[in-house]
Scaffold this motif. Structure first.
Motif, PDB file in Angstrom:
ATOM      1  N   HIS A 149       0.846  -1.204   0.000  1.00 51.04           N
ATOM      2  CA  HIS A 149       0.000   0.000   0.000  1.00 51.04           C
ATOM      3  C   HIS A 149       0.878   1.249   0.000  1.00 51.04           C
ATOM      4  CE1 HIS A 149      -3.712  -2.296   0.680  1.00 51.04           C
ATOM      5  NE2 HIS A 149      -2.904  -3.106   1.350  1.00 51.04           N
ATOM      6  N   ASP A 157      -8.417   7.124  -4.944  1.00 51.56           N
ATOM      7  CA  ASP A 157      -8.277   5.805  -4.345  1.00 51.56           C
ATOM      8  C   ASP A 157      -8.614   4.804  -5.438  1.00 51.56           C
ATOM      9  OD1 ASP A 157      -8.250   3.601  -2.750  1.00 51.56           O
ATOM     10  OD2 ASP A 157     -10.237   3.957  -1.910  1.00 51.56           O
ATOM     11  N   TRP A 158      -7.617   4.051  -5.877  1.00 54.70           N
ATOM     12  CA  TRP A 158      -7.881   3.088  -6.959  1.00 54.70           C
ATOM     13  C   TRP A 158      -7.138   1.809  -6.688  1.00 54.70           C
ATOM     14  CZ3 TRP A 158      -4.891   2.093 -11.814  1.00 54.70           C
ATOM     15  CH2 TRP A 158      -3.546   2.477 -11.688  1.00 54.70           C
ATOM     16  N   PRO A 159      -7.615   0.698  -7.205  1.00 49.35           N
ATOM     17  CA  PRO A 159      -7.046  -0.593  -6.813  1.00 49.35           C
ATOM     18  C   PRO A 159      -5.802  -0.987  -7.601  1.00 49.35           C
ATOM     19  CG  PRO A 159      -9.043  -0.929  -8.095  1.00 49.35           C
ATOM     20  CD  PRO A 159      -8.855   0.549  -7.983  1.00 49.35           C
ATOM     21  N   TRP A 168      -9.859   0.646 -14.179  1.00 47.47           N
ATOM     22  CA  TRP A 168      -9.895   0.949 -12.751  1.00 47.47           C
ATOM     23  C   TRP A 168      -9.667   2.436 -12.495  1.00 47.47           C
ATOM     24  CZ3 TRP A 168      -6.142  -3.619 -11.412  1.00 47.47           C
ATOM     25  CH2 TRP A 168      -6.888  -4.791 -11.203  1.00 47.47           C
ATOM     26  N   ARG A 171     -12.656   4.461 -13.544  1.00 47.02           N
ATOM     27  CA  ARG A 171     -13.780   4.253 -12.633  1.00 47.02           C
ATOM     28  C   ARG A 171     -13.569   5.018 -11.339  1.00 47.02           C
ATOM     29  NH1 ARG A 171     -18.013   1.374 -10.905  1.00 47.02           N
ATOM     30  NH2 ARG A 171     -17.839   0.331  -8.893  1.00 47.02           N
ATOM     31  N   ALA A 172     -12.310   5.134 -10.898  1.00 50.18           N
ATOM     32  CA  ALA A 172     -12.022   5.861  -9.675  1.00 50.18           C
ATOM     33  C   ALA A 172     -12.074   7.372  -9.903  1.00 50.18           C
ATOM     34  CB  ALA A 172     -10.653   5.447  -9.134  1.00 50.18           C
ATOM     35  N   TYR A 197      -8.616  -0.913   3.879  1.00 51.07           N
ATOM     36  CA  TYR A 197      -9.960  -1.126   3.350  1.00 51.07           C
ATOM     37  C   TYR A 197     -10.911  -1.316   4.536  1.00 51.07           C
ATOM     38  CZ  TYR A 197      -7.174  -2.397  -0.787  1.00 51.07           C
ATOM     39  OH  TYR A 197      -6.278  -2.412  -1.816  1.00 51.07           O
ATOM     40  N   ARG A 227      -8.520  -6.536  -3.668  1.00 46.56           N
ATOM     41  CA  ARG A 227      -8.544  -5.165  -4.180  1.00 46.56           C
ATOM     42  C   ARG A 227      -9.871  -4.525  -3.824  1.00 46.56           C
ATOM     43  NH1 ARG A 227      -6.731  -7.679  -8.487  1.00 46.56           N
ATOM     44  NH2 ARG A 227      -4.530  -7.406  -8.946  1.00 46.56           N
ATOM     45  N   GLN A 228      -9.819  -3.265  -3.500  1.00 46.93           N
ATOM     46  CA  GLN A 228     -11.051  -2.586  -3.134  1.00 46.93           C
ATOM     47  C   GLN A 228     -11.553  -1.743  -4.287  1.00 46.93           C
ATOM     48  OE1 GLN A 228     -11.947  -0.333   0.796  1.00 46.93           O
ATOM     49  NE2 GLN A 228     -11.189   1.191  -0.624  1.00 46.93           N
ATOM     50  N   ASP A 229     -12.824  -1.859  -4.559  1.00 46.11           N
ATOM     51  CA  ASP A 229     -13.420  -0.966  -5.545  1.00 46.11           C
ATOM     52  C   ASP A 229     -13.538   0.401  -4.897  1.00 46.11           C
ATOM     53  OD1 ASP A 229     -15.669  -1.195  -8.136  1.00 46.11           O
ATOM     54  OD2 ASP A 229     -15.603   0.584  -6.869  1.00 46.11           O
ATOM     55  N   PRO A 230     -12.959   1.423  -5.533  1.00 49.01           N
ATOM     56  CA  PRO A 230     -12.928   2.731  -4.869  1.00 49.01           C
ATOM     57  C   PRO A 230     -14.317   3.329  -4.662  1.00 49.01           C
ATOM     58  CG  PRO A 230     -12.085   2.886  -7.109  1.00 49.01           C
ATOM     59  CD  PRO A 230     -12.240   1.431  -6.814  1.00 49.01           C
ATOM     60  N   LEU A 231     -15.269   2.948  -5.469  1.00 48.09           N
ATOM     61  CA  LEU A 231     -16.585   3.576  -5.350  1.00 48.09           C
ATOM     62  C   LEU A 231     -17.476   2.820  -4.370  1.00 48.09           C
ATOM     63  CD1 LEU A 231     -17.275   4.453  -9.085  1.00 48.09           C
ATOM     64  CD2 LEU A 231     -16.077   5.779  -7.334  1.00 48.09           C
ATOM     65  N   THR A 232     -17.563   1.506  -4.545  1.00 44.80           N
ATOM     66  CA  THR A 232     -18.494   0.739  -3.710  1.00 44.80           C
ATOM     67  C   THR A 232     -17.846   0.232  -2.438  1.00 44.80           C
ATOM     68  OG1 THR A 232     -17.855  -1.277  -4.832  1.00 44.80           O
ATOM     69  CG2 THR A 232     -19.710  -0.077  -5.765  1.00 44.80           C
ATOM     70  N   LYS A 233     -16.518   0.255  -2.383  1.00 41.69           N
ATOM     71  CA  LYS A 233     -15.746  -0.335  -1.277  1.00 41.69           C
ATOM     72  C   LYS A 233     -15.981  -1.850  -1.190  1.00 41.69           C
ATOM     73  CE  LYS A 233     -14.491   3.854  -0.038  1.00 41.69           C
ATOM     74  NZ  LYS A 233     -13.223   4.374  -0.559  1.00 41.69           N
TER      75      LYS A 233
END
Lengths: 283, 1471
Positions: free
Chosen positions: A165, A182-184, A212, A215-216, B679, B794-800
């Motif tokens: 991270h 914040d993006w994966p 990704w 989308r972020a 997360y 992995r975390q989806d930034p929008l929905t978490k």
């Protein structure tokens, strides 16, 4: 302040803009760069995949060339950076060092092992005081900080930021007046050296990354690796979002309003003109 | 040497510690149960449910909590740690240190009013940080002891830095809660000038504020002002810290009404001394009034605060009197003043010997300010130059701007950075247009026309101070400038005015200051003290206030004739900022008046916060000290139980033995692993356990931390912090597979339709009934199990939402989205465990577990010190309970001769016979502090109860449970001849035993008591409907009274006990149990069916470690059993029949061969009949000599011959976990691995394959698995659906479908070794004789899988060894010892008391139908064949009432709940 500069092959070729912007930023901050004399390939792609000794001897030779100058080496390419660090460590290993030293023709391997190698990100984080007050045009952009595989991993070798991270690039972007999203995809692979051999696979990975980031809510991706930069631009699948990709030094240049900063954009395969125009809107 | 001490110290109050303590206390020892934390209960208290029965953890544990908490022979010592241990086994002295709790446990009733008042909100560690608690808190609602405690972490830096010790954290905490009045009280405790200091203080507290390391300090000064702005005039409550008027009070004169003098006066007056404050000026305030500009401190604020101070009792003000001029000290002495405080300040402005300083419009700074404040400003014309760099200079400049001067310049010697004025004052001055000319020294003022100044001639100043720090300016003559002026203000210094004191023998400095001891304020002249600027020179108001406090203390001591200086208290420990991430919160700027920009008038520059902003700013406080010592709890507690002055306490306990049960903690998850810490929807298993818990932070509603939504899909990731060499945790934590399965099942019960998936390596369902639970989880509950590690989250930034990457069972790369991820974190020994082990010099293994016990892990290297639970290896609840009992048994064996010597017994008065009396009910109605009284109208309840029939007396109590109220109840019983008592209060769950005991102490039968639950079931649940709650409470009381009238005494009956035991089975378990009984001093009959002792142990040759030799153990046990005088052996005998009950059995033993029957009498039974190695049909067992069992391999390895090399194929689960035998035999995996290792060590050329389904080397046994892999054993996993095929032809082959390779392997074997598992013997006959149950699989079934693992529901019969379930040698020995101590808790009683609440049978209406026999779980009902009546074995009856409910004719009635009584309640409720 002076550093030795190891551009590697890509900064002289596909990542010209990375080279230009790195030099411009350093010049702007009063950091002198001097190319490592007679440098050679770091062995990141072919040698690394085929020959263990060669993959260490090549970068070890570069360290040997830098040794004795008393200067730290700045290696903007994440792959070069990684290989140079790996060579430095191997030269400390009594089992490996003699073979490498012989192959690389190093008379004083310990001295070469002692050369400090920095990524541009590390350099900018260390020199934050030099540029923070000089941010003239806070970027005001939403940026996806993309570290890729090689900038912070493996942790035992690099370890200047958290391996899974990392946040240093995000914080740097924040200091530049950007909003890191914040993006994966932060540390996911772009496909790296498989760009020629397996373009299909690279396209899939790049498509995921771009998706990704979009989308972020990112408007641009910030990278510190020429291979990532190239893949994300060149190997994007047809329907992937057309997000521009900028090297972090380009973003520093824009924020500091360095002369010529907007001109670097013409080297990109995906035009960053839209974002470079918007950049500076964060004031 | 004297004999051993009959006391035992148990360290650790978790389930293990409680079990050991209860066993020992019941077995005749006095127990100290010392717990590191504030309450006992340990890990189990934090669990939601327990596997495999899904019992509520708290429900099954709380009876033990109550029992341990109330036991006459258990003394619970909380907040304590062992420091050292001296002496030797049998006679130790244990030194404990008890941390201060700040709450007197003897007074605290646990009502919680204090926590309600506490403003400090902290994350609750009990709730894994998900919930909140206060600084004063009870660990959890059912905590034992039921008392609050306060967490303190040192003194916050704000308070430590404030010269006056003002408590910044406390007033910030109160303001954050909107309690401005209370905040003002707090400020005033140390700073009576709250409004004033809130405006003008230079707030050194903010410099040190820990929040300053993040986004800037909390604006403490502005908050202090807000406290005064919005909290005025304070609550008016008495200060709980003030000591109040005392003896030795004499009048004191304070000279000077500035901040220092007034503070001293306030303190002295509060202590009771009459104080008169003299001041040369007609009005109080000193420099605050005279010199502080009004735009910083408005006059009305000043007056308001000073008026408040001067209105205090015993405090008077004489203005316009200059002591020394208008009145002499001698005259004041004559007036009766016994002491003097010179707080005369530094009021004289000083000039400069400068050419031109005598011109017109050249003013002295202080005088200039005085005139302005007095409303008589001197003429100011621009340009103005102020000479000086201090705060006075800046005040003068800003004042000059306000008087109309356009160009104002401050010229000072210092550079801009070095100016003594506060930087923010300079910034505001610059903002207002004042110019700074820094680094210039004035040389002369030149005159213009007439007497007016025209210019200040300056030269450059290079430095101001010399190397030693003395004022010694160095100039650069070449640098010159001339500043044009029309007005000059010289603000370069002040002096004191204390010549009158010199005459009294006080030393006065050249500048006019007073020489006094800086710590005490004492001068050379007795009775004369000094403080403030007069001593220190010009300083800030808060420093003067600090001096005022100090001098007041000294004067008080002087007047009382004490040493002037109190003993110095140690420097308090400074609180550090909280560990862990701190959420960012930016400082709220204090709004400034827009007019200030123009500096036109004297209106206040700073506007201060509004209420909301003040609260928001206050909430930025990091609460460094946790408890802020605001003392709200002291105000709230009506029992005066809070004691902030509590300190650590050392205890020295004489004990014969020590049991360590400190428990385990979760392995912390590295920040970032699987996104944990980044997360929000990635939780640890303990966090999730609290999420599931009904008493947890979300009241049992499962929700996602990110958005509070109910999750639809949850993934559980196993082995986080277990079986992970990378993180230094290579061992298996033994419990995670099962708790994850449980959490998945329970979560699905919470959320219908929830999908759960568990990602694991090996499913280690090795315990009794575990495999059935695991199978049901997937088959019935639909929990998905994936045998793989997740490679990425992995975390989806929008929905978490969380995207998991893994390779599925078919080998496909898969991505799947979940709403929540739960990490199954492992266990490691708790931090206090490592510390204690170190202090006792006990060895720990590399992972921190106590090692050295070998086959008896509860033994440590030091005799008399035992260990239990997760301190020896990771284990779950029943294993912990067993080990705790085993440790207790070891202590009981060691101290057997001291049994009964240290126990307390309670003497009661004889019971009064009330049978002839009419009911006279006493009703005691509890307010429970505010808990009941704030909702229910208690006074109304009392009035109503008075009118109920049969009621003779009613009263209300603040706390009915408190010790003094118990005394009152006893008095009232006597005074009013009460013969029934009703208490209306909290809950009978915790308090009924207490009140019954009180009745007994008052000479009443304890069952003449009834309780109405008007708190838990009334005021708490209906807190928002006070009226209806009152109606309900009234009904509840009426019902209780109606029933109470019909109560009658229930006599307690007791029975004699035969103090010997019968042990059935002569194997390892039986021999161990018999020896344990005998060595505790109780005779044992040991019955063995075979002619020889030893059972299955005869076939075991290697243990898990090379250090232990099972055959040597067998020899030793045989000899000890045969030679012990208290053991009677019955070889070749078996149990044929049994009659009698608990405490008194008669058992008939029949010979297996020729011989005569024997009858033995005994008080307890221990079943240790063992089990057998199973056979494995289908794997060629017996068909070929090359196919053997693990036991045969073991015997080969134990034999003298050379171990043969060759290919060994070990097949696991050969018959276990099949349809015929659906359970796991627990030991086979470890046995196979152990034998493989032994084989490879003896025959390094051998090749070993282990074919397995799940490798269940649980706990530290994982190390053997690792060793086997290192030695080259090949592990092949196969699926249950495709078991290996053994083909015994000329060549012996095993064919197996390798699930990892996805290919069929054909192995040519020299030897095939079958792990056939363990199967129960035919236990049916014995089960019927003893009337105890069996499991579906045919093993004996204990009373409770978790908490009563070695006893049957029918009391007096105990269980151990393989008859219970498959287990290892050490586990069997533990169980045998545990069963023995459980039996001794019975056998050691002088006689047995029956439960009071049992059932009775009306023999006339009983039809003998026998339904009650089936309903009874305790075998307490039996049918008398002759009379046809279902009788009661009263000694076995537990009073559960199941048979009374089942009885169709109503012949069975439960005492205390009889039909008439219950109907009376119903009628009362309907009235």
């Amino acid at each position: 302040m002076k550093y030795l500069y190891y551009p590697g092959c890509s900064l002289h070729a596909t990542a010209k803009e990375y080279d230009l912007s790195t030099r411009a930023v350093c010049a702007g901050l009063g950091l002198a760069l001097e190319e490592v004399p007679d440098w050679n390939c770091c062995g990141a792609s072919s040698a690394h995949a085929t020959n263990h000794l060669l993959s260490l001897a090549l970068p070890a030779r570069v360290l040997g060339l830098a040794a004795g100058s008393g200067l730290d080496v700045v290696a903007p390419c994440a792959a070069c950076y990684n290989r140079l660090r790996a060579a430095g460590r191997a030269l400390c290993d009594p089992a490996e060092a003699p073979g490498i030293a012989e192959a690389a023709g190093l008379p004083r391997p310990t001295e070469a092992a002692g050369v400090r190698v920095l990524s541009v990100l590390e350099l900018l984080v260390a020199q934050r005081d030099r540029w923070l007050a000089r941010v003239r045009r806070p970027l005001g952009l939403k940026v996806a900080a993309y570290y890729g595989c090689l900038l912070v991993r493996p942790p035992g070798l690099l370890g200047f930021d958290a391996a899974e991270h990392p946040r240093s690039l995000d914080r740097l972007l924040e200091d530049l007046g950007a909003t890191p999203v914040d993006w994966p995809g932060r540390i996911d692979c772009c496909g790296g050296g498989l760009s020629i051999a397996r373009p299909d696979l690279v396209r899939e990975l790049c498509g995921r990354l771009l998706g990704w980031a979009a989308r972020a809510g990112a408007e641009v991706i910030a990278t510190a690796c020429p291979l990532c930069g190239l893949n994300l631009e060149m190997r994007r699948p047809p329907r992937a979002p057309a997000l521009p990709v900028l090297y972090l030094t380009e973003l520093v240049g824009l924020a500091l309003d360095l002369p010529g900063a907007k001109g670097w954009g013409r080297y990109h395969l995906v035009s960053p003109a839209g974002v470079t125009r918007r950049a500076g809107g964060g004031a | 040497m004297a004999g051993p001490t009959g006391r035992v110290l148990v360290l650790g109050g978790g389930i293990g510690g409680m079990q050991a303590a209860l066993d020992l206390a019941e077995a005749g020892f006095y127990v100290y149960l010392a717990e590191h934390g504030p309450a006992i209960g340990g890990t189990m208290a934090r669990l939601d449910k327990t596997f495999p029965t899904n019992d509520c953890a708290m429900c099954i544990m709380s009876p033990k909590l109550v029992e341990a908490g109330r036991h006459l022979n258990i003394e619970v010592i909380t907040d304590a740690d062992l420091i050292s241990l001296a002496g030797e086994a049998g006679r130790y002295t244990a030194y404990l240190s008890r941390r201060p709790r700040y709450v007197r446990m003897d007074k605290c009733t646990g009502c919680g009013d204090c926590a309600e008042a506490c403003p400090v909100v902290q994350p609750s560690a009990f709730d894994a940080g998900l919930g909140k608690r206060k600084a004063i808190y009870k660990l959890y609602p059912q905590a034992t002891p039921n008392a609050f405690g306060i967490e303190k972490r040192g003194m916050p830096p704000c308070r430590a830095t404030c010269p006056a010790g003002c408590n910044g954290q406390a007033y910030a905490a109160l303001i954050a809660q909107g309690k401005f009045q209370e905040a003002l009280d707090v400020v005033r405790r140390r700073v009576p000038f709250a409004s004033i200091c809130g405006r003008i203080c230079h707030h050194p507290c903010e410099t040190e504020c820990n929040r300053g390391q993040y986004e800037g300090p909390v604006a403490l000064a502005a908050l202090k002002r807000a406290a005064a702005d919005f909290g005025w005039p304070g609550t008016g409550r008495a200060d709980p810290e003030a000591s109040g008027p005392q003896e030795g009070l004499q009048p004191v004169a304070v000279i000077g009404a500035g901040p220092g003098g007034l503070t001293a006066a306030m303190d002295l007056a509060a202590l009771g001394h009459p104080v008169t404050v003299f001041d040369a000026s007609g009005q109080p305030g000193g420099m605050l009034r005279q010199a502080v500009p009004r735009y910083r401190l408005p006059l009305d604020m000043l007056d308001r605060e000073l008026d408040w101070m001067l209105s205090k009792e015993r405090l008077s003000f004489r203005g316009g009197v200059k002591v020394g001029r208008d009145v002499s000290l001698a005259a004041l002495r004559a007036e009766g003043f016994a002491a003097f405080v010179a707080a005369t300040g530094f009021p004289v402005a000083r000039g400069l010997p400068l050419p031109g300083a005598d011109l017109g419009r050249v003013y002295l700074g202080l005088d200039f300010l005085r005139q302005v404040n007095a409303g008589d400003p001197p003429a100011v014309e621009g340009p103005v130059v102020v000479i000086g760099g201090g705060n006075v200079a800046v005040d003068c400049a800003r004042t000059a701007r306000r008087l109309g001067a356009q160009a104002v310049t401050v010229a000072c010697l210092e550079s801009r950075d070095m100016m003594p004025a506060h930087s923010w004052e300079i910034d505001e001055a610059l903002e207002e247009g004042v110019a700074i000319a820094a680094g210039w020294g004035p040389k002369a003022i030149t005159a213009g026309g007439g007497n007016a100044p025209a210019a200040v001639e300056c030269i450059g100043c290079v430095s101001v101070f010399d190397a030693a720090g003395r004022f010694s300016p160095v100039y650069d003559e070449t640098k010159r400038q001339s500043l044009p002026v029309a007005t000059v203000i010289l603000a370069i210094g002040q002096g004191g005015d204390n010549a009158f004191l010199a005459e009294e023998g006080v030393q006065v400095t050249r500048a006019g200051g007073v020489v006094a001891d800086p710590r005490t304020g004492a001068t050379a002249a007795p009775g004369i003290f000094a403080c403030g600027d007069a001593v220190s020179g010009p300083a800030s108001a808060v420093e003067a206030i600090a001096g005022g406090h100090r001098v007041a203390e000294t004067v008080h001591r002087y007047l009382l004739g004490l040493d002037l200086e109190a003993e110095a208290a140690g420097e308090p420990e400074r609180a550090r900022p909280p560990a862990g991430p701190v959420p960012a919160r930016r400082r709220h700027p204090v709004p400034l008046s827009p007019a200030a920009k123009h500096a036109r008038d004297f209106s206040e520059v700073s506007l201060g916060y509004d209420r909301e902003t003040a609260q928001a700013e206050a909430a930025r406080c990091l609460q460094c000290g946790v408890c802020s010592e605001c003392l709200e709890c002291v105000h709230a507690c009506q029992r005066e139980a809070v004691n902030h002055a509590d300190c650590a306490q050392d205890l020295a306990l004489e004990v014969g033995a020590v049991i360590l049960a400190p428990g385990a903690e979760s392995v912390p998850v590295a920040r970032g692993e699987y996104g944990y810490g980044y997360y929000p929807n990635v939780l640890t298993s303990q966090e999730f356990e609290r999420v599931l818990s009904a008493s947890g932070p979300f009241a049992g509603n499962v929700e996602r931390p990110s958005d509070g939504k109910e999750p639809r899909k949850i993934a559980f990731l196993q082995c986080v912090g277990s079986r992970d060499v990378g993180c230094g945790q290579p061992y298996c934590s033994a419990v995670c597979c099962m708790y994850a399965t449980k959490e998945a099942i329970i979560a699905q019960e919470h959320i219908p339709g929830l999908q759960t998936a568990i990602f694991f390596m090996d499913m280690r369902a090795y315990g009794k009934e575990f495999d059935r639970y695991y199978e049901a989880a997937s088959a019935e509950h639909g929990v998905r199990y994936h045998r793989c590690m997740v490679s990425g989250v992995r975390q989806d930034p929008l929905t978490k939402d969380l995207d998991l990457t893994y390779v599925d069972d078919g080998g496909r790369h898969t991505e799947e989205t979940f709403d929540m991820v739960v990490l199954s974190t492992g266990l490691r020994p708790a931090a206090p465990a490592r510390l204690t082990a170190g202090r006792l010099g006990l060895d720990i293994d590399p992972h921190g577990f106590l090692s050295g016990g070998g086959l008896e892990p509860w033994r440590t290297q030091r005799p008399g010190i035992y260990a239990a639970g997760t301190v020896t290896d990771p284990k779950d609840i029943p294993e912990t309970v067993v080990e705790a009992s085993a440790a207790a048994c070891a202590a009981s064996r060691l101290l057997a001769s001291a049994r009964g010597t240290q126990v307390k017994t309670k003497e009661y008065p004889p019971e009064r016979d009330v049978s002839a009396e009419d009911p006279r009910v006493g009703v005691f109605i509890c307010r429970c502090g505010r808990n009941i009284a704030n909702v229910v109208d208690v006074a109304g309840l009392v009035a109503n109860a008075r009118g109920l029939p049969g009621v003779a007396y009613v009263e209300e109590n603040l706390y009915t449970c408190s010790q003094d109220t118990q005394g009152r109840i006893r008095e009232k019983i006597e005074e009013h001849s009460l013969n029934r008592v009703v208490v209306a209060s909290c809950t009978p769950r915790t308090h009924e035993p207490l009140f019954r005991d009180t009745l007994r102490e008052a000479g009443l039968n304890p069952y003449l008591f009834e309780m109405a639950n008007i708190r838990d079931q009334c005021s708490w649940v209906h807190m928002h409907e006070p009226e209806r709650a009152t109606v309900k409470a009234r009904s509840l009381v009426a019902m209780a009274v109606a029933k109470a009238r019909l109560l009658y005494p229930i006599p307690s009956r007791s029975f004699p006990i035969n103090q010997s035991g019968l042990v059935i089975g002569g194997g390892l378990a039986g021999m161990t149990a018999a020896l344990a009984l005998a060595e505790q001093g109780y005779a044992a009959h040991l019955v063995e069916r075979e002619p020889d002792l030893g059972g299955h142990l005869r076939h075991i040759h290697t243990a898990l470690s090379d250090r232990e030799d099972p055959q040597a153990l067998l020899q030793e046990l045989r000899e000890r059993v045969r030679s012990h005088p208290l053991i009677s052996l019955h070889l070749s005998y078996q149990v044929r029949a049994q009659e009698g009950y608990l405490g008194n059995y008669r058992t008939t033993l029949a010979p297996t061969g020729p011989g005569e029957e024997r009858v033995v009498e005994h008080g307890a039974v221990i079943v240790a009949t063992g089990a057998a190695e199973a056979s494995a049909p289908g794997f060629g067992q017996g068909a070929d000599p090359r196919i053997i069992t693990q036991t045969q391999l073991e015997e080969d390895l134990g034999g003298p011959g050379e171990a043969r090399a060759g290919v060994y194929v070990l097949i696991q689960c050969a018959g276990s976990r099949s349809e015929q035998r659906p359970y796991c035999s627990r030991i086979c995996c470890t046995q196979a691995v152990k034998n493989a290792v032994a084989l490879l060590k003896r025959a390094p050329g051998a090749r070993v394959f282990i074919l397995y389904r799940d490798l269940r080397t649980y706990g530290l046994k994982e190390g053997l698995y690792e060793e086997a892999r290192r030695l080259g054993v090949t592990f092949v996993r196969y699926d249950a659906a495709e078991p290996p095929e053994v083909k015994a032809g000329k060549v012996l082959t095993v064919e197996v479908e390798d699930t990892a390779l996805g290919a069929r392997l054909v192995l040519e074997a020299d030897h095939v070794v079958l792990a056939t598992g363990i199967e129960p013997k035919d236990n049916n006959t014995l089960a019927k004789i003893l009337k105890v149950p069996l499991t579906v699989d045919g093993f004996f079934l204990e009373a409770h899988l978790k908490l009563r693992p070695v006893e049957f529901a029918a009391e007096g019969i105990y269980l151990c060894g393989l008859a219970h379930s498959p287990r290892f040698i050490a586990e069997t020995i533990a169980q045998a010892n545990a069963a023995a101590i459980r039996a001794v808790t019975l056998l050691s009683q002088p006689q047995l008391a029956a439960k009071g609440i049992t059932v009775s049978v009306n023999e006339r209406t009983c039809t003998g139908c026998g339904i009650c026999l089936e309903a009874c779980a305790y075998a307490a009902r039996e049918l008398d064949e002759e009379t046809g009546v279902a009788k009661i074995r009263e000694i076995l009856c537990q009073g559960c009432g199941a048979c009374a409910v089942a009885c169709p004719s109503g012949a069975t009635q439960q005492k205390g709940f009889e039909q008439g009584q219950v109907l009376a309640m119903v009628e009362a409720a309907l009235d």
